[in-house]
Design an enzyme around this catalytic site. Structure first.
Site, mmCIF file in Angstrom:
data_model
loop_
_atom_site.group_PDB
_atom_site.id
_atom_site.type_symbol
_atom_site.label_atom_id
_atom_site.label_comp_id
_atom_site.label_asym_id
_atom_site.label_seq_id
_atom_site.Cartn_x
_atom_site.Cartn_y
_atom_site.Cartn_z
ATOM 1 N N LYS A 1 0.762 -1.282 0.077
ATOM 2 C CA LYS A 1 0.041 0.106 -0.115
ATOM 3 C C LYS A 1 0.827 1.363 0.033
ATOM 4 O O LYS A 1 0.544 2.212 -0.741
ATOM 5 C CB LYS A 1 -0.959 0.056 1.141
ATOM 6 C CG LYS A 1 -2.249 -0.950 1.077
ATOM 7 C CD LYS A 1 -3.239 -0.658 2.107
ATOM 8 C CE LYS A 1 -4.458 -1.693 1.641
ATOM 9 N NZ LYS A 1 -5.342 -1.620 2.781
ATOM 10 N N LYS B 1 -7.192 -10.386 -7.939
ATOM 11 C CA LYS B 1 -8.534 -10.623 -7.182
ATOM 12 C C LYS B 1 -9.770 -9.550 -7.248
ATOM 13 O O LYS B 1 -9.215 -8.353 -7.578
ATOM 14 C CB LYS B 1 -7.943 -10.443 -5.497
ATOM 15 C CG LYS B 1 -8.706 -10.657 -4.544
ATOM 16 C CD LYS B 1 -8.113 -10.487 -3.201
ATOM 17 C CE LYS B 1 -8.335 -9.010 -2.650
ATOM 18 N NZ LYS B 1 -9.529 -9.220 -1.845
ATOM 19 N N LYS C 1 -13.074 -4.437 -3.316
ATOM 20 C CA LYS C 1 -14.249 -3.374 -3.586
ATOM 21 C C LYS C 1 -13.318 -2.029 -4.105
ATOM 22 O O LYS C 1 -14.287 -1.235 -4.323
ATOM 23 C CB LYS C 1 -14.403 -3.204 -1.738
ATOM 24 C CG LYS C 1 -15.429 -4.079 -1.251
ATOM 25 C CD LYS C 1 -15.535 -3.439 0.074
ATOM 26 C CE LYS C 1 -15.225 -4.376 1.231
ATOM 27 N NZ LYS C 1 -13.886 -3.933 1.978
HETATM 28 P P1 ATP Z 1 -10.561 -3.440 -0.331
HETATM 29 O O1 ATP Z 1 -10.569 -3.371 -1.795
HETATM 30 O O2 ATP Z 1 -11.133 -2.352 0.319
HETATM 31 O O3 ATP Z 1 -9.055 -4.108 0.467
HETATM 32 P P2 ATP Z 1 -11.713 -6.130 -0.349
HETATM 33 O O4 ATP Z 1 -12.907 -6.271 -1.425
HETATM 34 O O5 ATP Z 1 -10.417 -6.600 -1.161
HETATM 35 O O6 ATP Z 1 -11.629 -4.611 -0.046
HETATM 36 P P3 ATP Z 1 -11.453 -6.856 2.269
HETATM 37 O O7 ATP Z 1 -12.292 -5.859 3.014
HETATM 38 O O8 ATP Z 1 -10.006 -6.540 2.364
HETATM 39 O O9 ATP Z 1 -12.037 -6.830 0.815
HETATM 40 O O10 ATP Z 1 -11.926 -8.262 2.891
HETATM 41 C C1 ATP Z 1 -13.027 -8.529 3.638
HETATM 42 C C2 ATP Z 1 -12.938 -9.927 3.527
HETATM 43 O O11 ATP Z 1 -13.598 -10.524 2.169
HETATM 44 C C3 ATP Z 1 -11.980 -10.830 3.735
HETATM 45 O O12 ATP Z 1 -12.123 -11.969 4.576
HETATM 46 C C4 ATP Z 1 -11.315 -11.459 2.586
HETATM 47 O O13 ATP Z 1 -10.548 -12.455 2.550
HETATM 48 C C5 ATP Z 1 -12.812 -11.550 1.590
HETATM 49 N N1 ATP Z 1 -12.594 -11.181 0.167
HETATM 50 C C6 ATP Z 1 -12.200 -10.010 -0.358
HETATM 51 N N2 ATP Z 1 -12.054 -10.172 -1.696
HETATM 52 C C7 ATP Z 1 -12.153 -11.405 -1.958
HETATM 53 C C8 ATP Z 1 -12.241 -12.132 -3.252
HETATM 54 N N3 ATP Z 1 -11.867 -11.791 -4.329
HETATM 55 N N4 ATP Z 1 -12.394 -13.645 -3.194
HETATM 56 C C9 ATP Z 1 -12.651 -14.104 -1.788
HETATM 57 N N5 ATP Z 1 -12.565 -13.436 -0.735
HETATM 58 C C10 ATP Z 1 -12.558 -12.253 -0.746
#
Ligand code: ATP
Ligand code: LTN
Length: 334
Positions: free
Chosen positions: A114, A197, A200
């Site tokens: 980050k 991946k 959000k």
């Molecule tokens: P950000 O982009 O804000 O980091 P994110 O969508 O990547 O958000 P997180 O808030 O970091 O998600 O993660 C919340 C939960 O969702 C965690 O338990 C993470 O492992 C799960 N998660 C996030 N993205 C995925 C994905 N693409 N596939 C499976 N699990 C996911």
């Protein structure tokens, strides 16, 4: 009566959760809340490490909580609350920061990623201490199990190191938490870029399936998902990342074996398969979306439920914090 304690959380970093959060986190949390005493937080203090407008952060926090509930996390059974409502999180994070090595925190790969992405000027100290706050979240509740994606494994390792260090310096205080790492097959990739991946906070949302999107938009994104020119519905993560990702989503939402889905679509084109998948996804999302929007229509009631849950959380957290203060020799206020 003595069920294992479980803790997990998500940042309120968008108005809607995406399908990866749903499959990779919420579906498992929903199942795990039966056999465990579960705590699920919306980690708004963590979200402050990225710039946010105050009104948007407030909205995203409520929306994230509403989606937890709509997806089946029951606030009467599991303690579902907002992190900043329980001051002990910030307090224990300070304490833990005093036993965390500078180099130890600097080795966290998420921080390194980050901070290099944002550049030195936009990186803040909060991003550096983010894993310490996460350790505080977990340790305050004497947590046994922490379900997270494998990107969070290193943070759980740090949490365990800090627990052990504290316990050996000041006496048994914290339960040693264990990570519950989701299977690789629970990882969902971006529909337009199926080797990265789904997230959000992706730069473009063309390949992101939002839980709160309207059904038409969701179906359209699925119909436009990147595939390949082989034309057969078959799981092969290396050679066919796009189709494999769609198969994983199909299988996760229906509970069907990958092979049975491949058989159903054998000899049919990607168009048919995508149409079938769109029905599955929309069918799964619709009740969740409707319920979340209903909950958001009555923010006062939602806030009230969160308040009750925060009180339940604080009762546990405050006990741990008082013990920590005492063990470290902070003078008790009379
Ligand atoms: P950000 O982009 O804000 O980091 P994110 O969508 O990547 O958000 P997180 O808030 O970091 O998600 O993660 C919340 C939960 O969702 C965690 O338990 C993470 O492992 C799960 N998660 C996030 N993205 C995925 C994905 N693409 N596939 C499976 N699990 C996911
Ligand atoms: N860092 C996690 C969110 C998070 C968390 C936690 C997860 C904050 N505190 C405690 C489990 C337990 C993430 O980015 N997914």
């Amino acid at each position: 009566m003595n069920k294992p304690r479980l803790y997990s959380g998500m940042q309120p970093s968008a108005d809607s959760l995406q399908i990866g959060n749903y499959i990779g986190a919420l579906m498992q949390w929903r199942t795990l809340q039966d056999e465990n005493e579960a705590f699920f937080s919306v980690v708004d203090l963590h979200a402050l490490t990225q710039p946010n407008s105050p009104s948007e952060l407030r909205q995203k926090t409520r929306r994230t909580a509403a989606q937890y509930i709509a997806a089946g996390i029951e606030p009467s059974r599991s303690t579902l609350y907002v992190q900043s409502h329980v001051p002990a999180h910030a307090e224990l994070a300070w304490i833990l920061s005093t036993i965390t090595g500078f180099g130890e925190a600097g080795r966290m790969t998420q921080f390194k990623d980050k901070s290099s992405r944002y550049g030195a000027d936009a990186t803040n100290v909060g991003l550096f201490t983010y894993p310490v706050l996460m350790a505080a979240d977990i340790l305050l509740y004497q947590t046994d199990l922490v379900p997270v994606g494998d990107d969070q494994k290193q943070h759980i390792e740090l949490t365990r190191d800090l627990a052990e260090r504290f316990n050996s310096r000041f006496g048994e205080t914290f339960t040693m938490p264990r990570p519950v790492i989701q299977k690789e097959t629970a990882r969902i990739y971006d529909l337009q870029n199926p080797t990265s991946k789904m997230s959000k906070s992706a730069e473009s949302d063309a390949g992101v399936l939002w839980l709160l999107d309207d059904p038409k938009a969701t179906a359209k994104k699925i119909m436009r998902a990147v595939t390949d020119d082989e034309g057969s519905v078959r799981y092969d993560r290396e050679a066919k990342p796009g189709v494999s990702n769609l198969l994983v989503i199909y299988s996760a939402l229906t509970g069907r074996e990958m092979g049975s889905i491949e058989d159903e679509y054998a000899g049919r084109g990607y168009g048919d398969f995508k149409k079938g998948l769109a029905e599955v996804v929309v069918g799964e999302f619709e009740p969740v979306r409707t319920r979340a929007l209903e909950l958001l229509d009555d923010p006062a009631e939602l806030d009230r439920a969160l308040g009750v849950n925060a009180e339940r959380a604080a009762a546990v957290a405050d006990r741990t914090l008082a013990d920590v203060y005492d063990k470290m020799g902070l003078l008790r206020r009379v």
